[in-house]
Scaffold this motif. Structure first.
Motif, mmCIF file in Angstrom:
data_model
loop_
_atom_site.group_PDB
_atom_site.id
_atom_site.type_symbol
_atom_site.label_atom_id
_atom_site.label_comp_id
_atom_site.label_asym_id
_atom_site.label_seq_id
_atom_site.Cartn_x
_atom_site.Cartn_y
_atom_site.Cartn_z
ATOM 1 N N ASP A 178 -77.678 -6.742 -69.318
ATOM 2 C CA ASP A 178 -77.069 -5.451 -69.576
ATOM 3 C C ASP A 178 -75.893 -5.442 -68.671
ATOM 4 O O ASP A 178 -75.206 -4.271 -68.686
ATOM 5 N N GLU A 179 -75.895 -6.287 -67.648
ATOM 6 C CA GLU A 179 -74.660 -6.266 -66.704
ATOM 7 C C GLU A 179 -73.314 -6.239 -67.721
ATOM 8 O O GLU A 179 -73.013 -7.372 -68.331
ATOM 9 N N ALA A 180 -72.425 -5.365 -67.772
ATOM 10 C CA ALA A 180 -71.221 -5.466 -68.395
ATOM 11 C C ALA A 180 -70.471 -3.925 -67.867
ATOM 12 O O ALA A 180 -71.050 -3.389 -66.989
ATOM 13 N N ASP A 181 -69.254 -3.989 -68.461
ATOM 14 C CA ASP A 181 -68.686 -2.713 -68.378
ATOM 15 C C ASP A 181 -68.976 -1.782 -69.511
ATOM 16 O O ASP A 181 -69.031 -2.463 -70.631
ATOM 17 N N TYR A 182 -68.949 -0.367 -69.581
ATOM 18 C CA TYR A 182 -69.402 0.433 -70.675
ATOM 19 C C TYR A 182 -68.327 1.581 -70.371
ATOM 20 O O TYR A 182 -67.754 2.098 -69.577
ATOM 21 N N TYR A 183 -67.741 1.769 -71.876
ATOM 22 C CA TYR A 183 -66.744 2.542 -71.922
ATOM 23 C C TYR A 183 -67.391 3.870 -72.892
ATOM 24 O O TYR A 183 -67.684 3.534 -74.094
ATOM 25 N N CYS A 184 -66.911 4.942 -72.587
ATOM 26 C CA CYS A 184 -67.293 6.041 -73.713
ATOM 27 C C CYS A 184 -65.894 6.319 -74.403
ATOM 28 O O CYS A 184 -64.686 5.985 -73.857
ATOM 29 N N GLN A 185 -65.938 6.921 -75.515
ATOM 30 C CA GLN A 185 -64.644 6.946 -76.422
ATOM 31 C C GLN A 185 -65.079 8.129 -77.334
ATOM 32 O O GLN A 185 -66.230 8.348 -77.927
ATOM 33 N N SER A 186 -63.821 9.209 -77.456
ATOM 34 C CA SER A 186 -64.092 10.229 -78.252
ATOM 35 C C SER A 186 -62.704 10.250 -78.862
ATOM 36 O O SER A 186 -62.053 9.332 -78.773
ATOM 37 N N TYR A 187 -62.376 11.394 -79.539
ATOM 38 C CA TYR A 187 -61.173 11.435 -80.305
ATOM 39 C C TYR A 187 -60.764 12.729 -80.463
ATOM 40 O O TYR A 187 -61.487 13.914 -79.886
ATOM 41 N N ASP A 188 -59.342 12.960 -80.553
ATOM 42 C CA ASP A 188 -58.599 14.167 -80.693
ATOM 43 C C ASP A 188 -58.299 14.037 -82.179
ATOM 44 O O ASP A 188 -57.156 13.544 -82.624
ATOM 45 N N SER A 189 -58.940 14.927 -83.283
ATOM 46 C CA SER A 189 -58.674 14.689 -84.462
ATOM 47 C C SER A 189 -57.366 15.462 -84.884
ATOM 48 O O SER A 189 -56.987 15.369 -86.021
ATOM 49 N N SER A 190 -56.741 16.393 -83.902
ATOM 50 C CA SER A 190 -55.426 17.031 -84.421
ATOM 51 C C SER A 190 -54.414 16.173 -84.402
ATOM 52 O O SER A 190 -53.381 16.622 -84.920
ATOM 53 N N ILE A 191 -54.394 15.221 -83.729
ATOM 54 C CA ILE A 191 -53.180 14.037 -83.611
ATOM 55 C C ILE A 191 -53.198 13.168 -84.512
ATOM 56 O O ILE A 191 -52.215 12.845 -85.270
ATOM 57 N N PRO A 192 -54.235 12.270 -85.206
ATOM 58 C CA PRO A 192 -55.360 11.986 -84.397
ATOM 59 C C PRO A 192 -55.294 10.704 -83.508
ATOM 60 O O PRO A 192 -54.476 9.726 -83.691
ATOM 61 N N ILE A 193 -56.022 10.604 -82.312
ATOM 62 C CA ILE A 193 -55.969 9.436 -81.667
ATOM 63 C C ILE A 193 -57.518 9.300 -81.061
ATOM 64 O O ILE A 193 -58.342 10.087 -81.037
ATOM 65 N N TRP A 194 -57.724 8.056 -80.888
ATOM 66 C CA TRP A 194 -59.123 7.839 -80.156
ATOM 67 C C TRP A 194 -58.853 7.765 -78.572
ATOM 68 O O TRP A 194 -57.640 7.321 -78.240
ATOM 69 N N VAL A 195 -59.801 8.224 -77.816
ATOM 70 C CA VAL A 195 -59.559 8.403 -76.232
ATOM 71 C C VAL A 195 -60.609 7.501 -75.709
ATOM 72 O O VAL A 195 -61.835 7.870 -76.095
ATOM 73 N N PHE A 196 -60.384 6.677 -74.715
ATOM 74 C CA PHE A 196 -61.368 5.928 -74.170
ATOM 75 C C PHE A 196 -61.454 6.366 -72.694
ATOM 76 O O PHE A 196 -60.650 6.738 -71.902
ATOM 77 N N GLY A 197 -62.853 6.420 -72.047
ATOM 78 C CA GLY A 197 -62.954 6.615 -70.479
ATOM 79 C C GLY A 197 -62.373 5.356 -69.844
ATOM 80 O O GLY A 197 -62.052 4.294 -70.581
ATOM 81 N N GLY A 198 -62.415 5.520 -68.557
ATOM 82 C CA GLY A 198 -61.846 4.476 -67.742
ATOM 83 C C GLY A 198 -62.630 3.088 -67.706
ATOM 84 O O GLY A 198 -62.413 2.000 -67.097
ATOM 85 N N GLY A 199 -63.995 3.325 -68.090
ATOM 86 C CA GLY A 199 -65.080 2.212 -67.885
ATOM 87 C C GLY A 199 -65.761 2.371 -66.556
ATOM 88 O O GLY A 199 -65.361 2.662 -65.629
ATOM 89 N N THR A 200 -67.124 1.808 -66.801
ATOM 90 C CA THR A 200 -67.973 1.779 -65.785
ATOM 91 C C THR A 200 -68.562 0.431 -65.650
ATOM 92 O O THR A 200 -69.115 -0.168 -66.612
ATOM 93 N N LYS A 201 -68.715 -0.171 -64.618
ATOM 94 C CA LYS A 201 -69.258 -1.490 -64.171
ATOM 95 C C LYS A 201 -70.748 -1.180 -63.850
ATOM 96 O O LYS A 201 -71.156 -0.499 -62.819
ATOM 97 N N LEU A 202 -71.503 -1.715 -64.836
ATOM 98 C CA LEU A 202 -73.091 -1.549 -64.588
ATOM 99 C C LEU A 202 -73.443 -3.124 -63.842
ATOM 100 O O LEU A 202 -73.285 -4.083 -64.490
ATOM 101 N N THR A 203 -74.102 -3.049 -62.593
ATOM 102 C CA THR A 203 -74.469 -4.150 -61.835
ATOM 103 C C THR A 203 -75.720 -4.028 -61.887
ATOM 104 O O THR A 203 -76.575 -3.040 -61.554
ATOM 105 N N VAL A 204 -76.611 -5.244 -62.302
ATOM 106 C CA VAL A 204 -77.943 -5.237 -62.177
ATOM 107 C C VAL A 204 -78.362 -6.089 -60.980
ATOM 108 O O VAL A 204 -78.003 -7.289 -61.073
ATOM 109 N N LEU A 205 -79.153 -5.498 -59.936
ATOM 110 C CA LEU A 205 -79.154 -6.141 -58.753
ATOM 111 C C LEU A 205 -80.542 -7.191 -58.984
ATOM 112 O O LEU A 205 -81.078 -7.008 -59.581
#
Lengths: 123, 112
Positions: B85-112
């Motif tokens: 599961d160790e990876a970067d994870y990105y959330c993504q949503s959208y603005d339908s009025s434009i329209p565009i996709w918007v990504f979050g900056g990403g989160t690095k998940l480390t499995v210790l």
């Protein structure tokens, strides 16, 4: 099996042009929107552009509007990204993706992705 | 346009549970679907959650998604952590009025 095979990346000087291709197979290409997403070195994912199922609807991020053109050829099952006036900040790995929607790409998601292709803009 | 803010990194031990948040800066988190993508180095992104809480075929049920209007955020929870599961994870949503996709900056998940 759905496959998206990308080609066309490389090294280009600032102000230059490049065309990326994304050849699709394993699904009815003409029935789905397609999109491009990029990742600059050390940065996160950035949405670049999208096209509806019939090329009539195209959409761009502000960062590339007026410089990039997205297109598709449904007879060849291929999507393109024509990139002009390239800048150093366009350096990234570019991914194409199939979207789960036909027209309203924004409410769908990328369910299949290409392998990614590197674009380097440098003098 | 709105922004999606994620923590830079999270970590957990094998078998444990971690949650990654994604906070929307303006507008309601509930007004547009949120997707989550897993991104390993050298590999293409892969969706693990779509439409807030639905899993694509083949994604294990250890991955779950939710939204909370009270905090205007979405969350990705990974339970029974595995080293894979160790990876970067990105959330993504959208603005339908434009329209565009918007990504979050990403989160690095480390499995210790």
């Amino acid at each position: 099996e759905v496959q998206l095979l990308q080609s066309g990346g490389g090294l280009v000087q600032p102000g230059g042009s490049l065309r990326l291709s994304c050849a699709a197979s394993g699904f009815t290409f003409s029935k789905y929107a397609m999109t491009w997403v990029r990742q600059a070195p050390g940065k996160g994912l950035e949405w670049v552009s999208a096209v509806g199922d019939s090329s009539g609807r195209t959409h761009y991020a502000d960062s590339v509007k007026g410089r990039f053109i997205i297109a598709r050829d449904n007879s060849q099952n291929t999507m393109y990204l024509h990139m002009t006036s390239l800048r150093v900040e366009d350096t990234a790995i570019y991914y194409c993706a199939k979207v789960t929607r036909r027209h309203d790409f924004w409410s769908g998601y990328g369910d299949y992705w290409g392998q990614g292709i590197r674009v380097t803009v440098s003098s | 346009n709105f922004m999606l803010t994620q923590p830079h990194s999270v970590s957990g031990s094998p078998g444990k549970t971690v949650t990654i948040s994604c906070t929307r800066s303006s507008g309601s988190i509930a007004s547009n679907y949120v997707q989550w993508y897993q991104k390993r180095p050298g590999s293409a992104p892969s969706a693990v959650i779509y439409e807030n809480n639905r899993r694509p075929s083949g994604v294990p049920d250890r991955f779950s998604g939710s939204i909370a209007s009270s905090s205007n955020s979405a969350s990705l929870t990974v339970s029974g952590l595995k080293t894979e599961d160790e990876a970067d994870y990105y959330c993504q949503s959208y603005d339908s009025s434009i329209p565009i996709w918007v990504f979050g900056g990403g989160t690095k998940l480390t499995v210790l």
